[in-house]
Design a protein around this motif. Structure first.
Motif, short mmCIF file in Angstrom:
data_model
loop_
_atom_site.label_atom_id
_atom_site.label_comp_id
_atom_site.label_asym_id
_atom_site.label_seq_id
_atom_site.Cartn_x
_atom_site.Cartn_y
_atom_site.Cartn_z
N LYS A 8 40.13 -54.54 42.55
CA LYS A 8 40.53 -53.05 41.64
C LYS A 8 41.59 -53.71 41.01
CE LYS A 8 41.21 -48.90 43.26
NZ LYS A 8 39.96 -48.38 42.42
N HIS A 33 43.60 -39.98 46.93
CA HIS A 33 42.91 -41.62 46.13
C HIS A 33 43.03 -42.39 47.49
CE1 HIS A 33 41.69 -44.97 43.14
NE2 HIS A 33 42.03 -45.61 44.44
N TYR A 36 39.78 -41.47 50.04
CA TYR A 36 38.79 -41.80 49.63
C TYR A 36 37.91 -42.95 49.48
CZ TYR A 36 34.76 -42.42 45.90
OH TYR A 36 33.36 -42.62 45.24
N MET A 37 39.35 -43.97 49.65
CA MET A 37 39.22 -45.23 49.56
C MET A 37 38.60 -45.47 51.31
SD MET A 37 39.11 -46.75 46.94
CE MET A 37 39.61 -48.68 47.17
N PHE A 40 35.22 -44.18 52.04
CA PHE A 40 34.46 -44.71 52.10
C PHE A 40 34.11 -46.31 52.84
CE2 PHE A 40 33.21 -48.87 48.71
CZ PHE A 40 31.68 -47.62 48.67
N GLU A 105 29.63 -46.88 43.15
CA GLU A 105 30.19 -45.40 43.92
C GLU A 105 32.45 -45.82 43.85
OE1 GLU A 105 30.11 -43.07 48.25
OE2 GLU A 105 27.98 -44.66 47.38
N LEU A 106 32.41 -46.88 44.44
CA LEU A 106 33.90 -46.70 45.02
C LEU A 106 34.52 -46.50 43.18
CD1 LEU A 106 36.11 -47.08 47.22
CD2 LEU A 106 35.43 -50.25 46.25
N SER A 107 34.26 -46.82 42.00
CA SER A 107 35.11 -46.39 40.62
C SER A 107 34.97 -44.92 40.79
CB SER A 107 33.99 -46.73 39.94
OG SER A 107 33.03 -46.24 39.52
N ALA A 109 36.71 -43.17 43.02
CA ALA A 109 37.06 -42.18 43.79
C ALA A 109 38.66 -41.53 42.27
CB ALA A 109 38.67 -43.42 44.26
N PRO A 116 37.58 -37.63 39.10
CA PRO A 116 37.36 -39.03 39.34
C PRO A 116 37.80 -40.40 38.09
CG PRO A 116 35.73 -37.78 39.69
CD PRO A 116 36.62 -37.09 39.05
#
Length: 135
Positions: A8, A33, A36-37, A40, A105-107, A109, A116
């Motif tokens: 990132k 955020h 979410y991380m 994940f 998917e991670l992008s 967040a 998003p």
């Protein structure tokens, strides 16, 4: 299984869809955020695909060896550099396609306004030793 590094960037990557810098987010947006991380990563721990990850502070320095008996040379901090790394995650997956799927998917967040980010993540495979043939 193959290991990949997801990077990132604070800046230096192409602009994200929700392109509001994190230093302009509310504490609640930052918490969402980070949650979410963490969620994940926890999900990937259960599938055995998560290896490690960490957020990084924006400050840092370059260090190099300067010769026998001399202290290392440092230069920095480089907070103004265009390729500052915000954090990283290492995944261990069955295929490149799975790595791309997870990076996508991670992008997504959440960022400013809870929307998003759809940020660009750098996906890099670990360098593997070449296979050797023995007889």
């Amino acid at each position: 299984m193959a290991k990949y590094l997801l990077l990132k960037h604070y800046r230096g990557a192409p602009a994200s869809v929700n392109d509001v810098p994190m230093d302009q987010w509310t504490p609640e947006e930052i918490s969402a955020h980070m949650q979410y991380m963490n969620d994940f990563a926890a999900r990937l721990e259960k599938t055995g695909e998560f290896v490690d990850g960490q957020a990084l502070a924006p400050e840092g320095a370059w260090v190099r060896y300067d010769g026998e008996g001399r202290p290392p040379v440092t230069d920095g901090p480089f907070a103004e550099t265009k390729d500052l790394i915000a954090g990283w995650m290492v995944i261990d997956v069955d295929s490149y396609e799975r790595a791309v799927e997870l990076a996508g998917e991670l992008s997504a967040a959440p960022g400013a306004g809870g929307r998003p980010i759809h940020e660009w993540l750098e996906l890099r495979p670990f360098l593997c030793a070449p296979l050797t043939i023995t007889e």
